[in-house]
Design an enzyme around this catalytic site. Structure first.
Site, mmCIF file in Angstrom:
data_model
loop_
_atom_site.group_PDB
_atom_site.id
_atom_site.type_symbol
_atom_site.label_atom_id
_atom_site.label_comp_id
_atom_site.label_asym_id
_atom_site.label_seq_id
_atom_site.Cartn_x
_atom_site.Cartn_y
_atom_site.Cartn_z
ATOM 1 N N ASN A 54 -44.275 57.695 -61.438
ATOM 2 C CA ASN A 54 -43.610 58.960 -61.094
ATOM 3 C C ASN A 54 -43.724 59.974 -62.228
ATOM 4 O OD1 ASN A 54 -42.640 57.618 -58.706
ATOM 5 N ND2 ASN A 54 -41.062 56.679 -59.971
ATOM 6 N N HIS A 91 -32.963 47.790 -58.357
ATOM 7 C CA HIS A 91 -34.313 48.257 -58.031
ATOM 8 C C HIS A 91 -35.128 47.170 -57.335
ATOM 9 C CE1 HIS A 91 -38.491 49.611 -58.804
ATOM 10 N NE2 HIS A 91 -37.976 50.840 -58.847
ATOM 11 N N ASP A 127 -40.093 42.669 -60.812
ATOM 12 C CA ASP A 127 -39.131 43.771 -60.819
ATOM 13 C C ASP A 127 -37.880 43.371 -61.598
ATOM 14 O OD1 ASP A 127 -37.637 46.206 -59.751
ATOM 15 O OD2 ASP A 127 -39.489 46.304 -58.587
ATOM 16 N N SER A 137 -42.370 53.376 -56.461
ATOM 17 C CA SER A 137 -41.894 51.993 -56.372
ATOM 18 C C SER A 137 -41.515 51.634 -54.947
ATOM 19 C CB SER A 137 -40.668 51.783 -57.267
ATOM 20 O OG SER A 137 -41.013 51.787 -58.620
#
Length: 278
Positions: A150, A49, A17, A222
């Site tokens: 997404n 994130h 990430d 996520s």
């Protein structure tokens, strides 16, 4: 007799990430950190994130007095920074991280790989290196869990490497319908049904960079993915000898059917309690 609580203790989970902020919720459980962008030595997160994903996976809730606790608050975190401060990255760095995991999996007892990273593709060949990379991890016995992305609600919108037929791909159970219906949907380019399962991902509150008491809400597949990765870490704590194929079959048997098409929900919504009772 009190019910035994499984926390994923002793299980190493690699998180690819934007990095990780050393939040109080992680304690001393950031076992490893590797920065594939700036090659800095110590954990940091210039986006947030990755810290959010790690908190959903493994936060102890120490900074919130137990209000925001991760799915496997006892597992070890191996944070691999492959995305920059804008959340962008390139497949070469992700592939380097895959190689790093294979070289270091025994050192950190890595059993699970969480990939809340994805990119769109039009043909399998376009991102074949990413797909081959995750499938190599899977073939080496690691349980790989990746976000569906997404890009929904259109069919064929699952991102790479989540489009791999081998690994476990996670969509968002509360972002499938209506205006929030962005969770990636199958089939994949090879006509494989995806995602494999779904989990909550809308406005999930988790750890944030800044201080030991910083939390923030984020949404997307996520956020769904580490819920599944954490449940798997708890399952491996209970049954350490399970293979990734056995884990995949147990997930299939334990999900709650939402009554939606398979290319929307896969097997259904994660039911961690039922998973651990199998």
């Amino acid at each position: 007799m009190d019910e035994t609580v499984f926390t994923g203790r002793g299980i190493g989970v690699a998180v690819l990430d934007t990095g990780i902020y050393p939040h109080i919720d992680f304690g001393s459980r950031i076992l490893g950190f590797c920065d594939f962008l700036s090659h800095r030595m110590y954990p940091y997160d210039d986006n947030g994130h990755g810290t959010c994903v790690a908190g959903i996976l493994a936060g102890s809730g120490a900074g919130s007095k137990g209000k925001y606790t991760g799915a496997a608050p006892g597992c070890g975190i191996i944070a691999l920074k492959v995305l920059d401060r804008f959340g962008n990255g390139n497949k070469e760095d992700v592939i380097k991280a895959f190689r790093w995991i294979l070289q270091n999996k025994d050192r950190y007892d890595i059993r699970v790989v969480n990939i809340s990273v994805g990119t769109t593709y039009k043909t399998r060949d376009e991102h074949s290196a990413l797909i081959l990379g995750v499938e190599k991890l899977w073939d080496e016995g690691l349980t790989v869990v990746a976000a569906a992305g997404n890009q929904g609600p259109a069919p064929g919108s699952v991102t790479a490497p989540g489009c791999s037929k081998k690994i476990i791909t996670v969509g968002s159970s509360d972002m499938l319908l209506g205006k929030d219906g962005v969770s990636g949907r199958g089939p994949t380019f090879e006509c494989v049904c995806k995602p494999d399962l779904v989990a909550p991902g809308n406005r999930i509150i988790s750890c944030a960079p800044g201080s030991d008491f910083s939390y923030a809400a984020k949404s997307g597949t996520s956020m769904s993915t580490p819920k599944v990765a954490g449940a798997i870490a708890c399952l491996l704590e209970k049954y350490p000898s399970l293979t990734n194929v056995e884990i995949k079959m147990m997930l299939k048997e334990s999900c709650d059917d939402l009554g939606l098409p398979k290319n929307h929900q896969g097997w259904g919504r994660l039911n961690g309690k039922r998973l651990l009772s199998l």
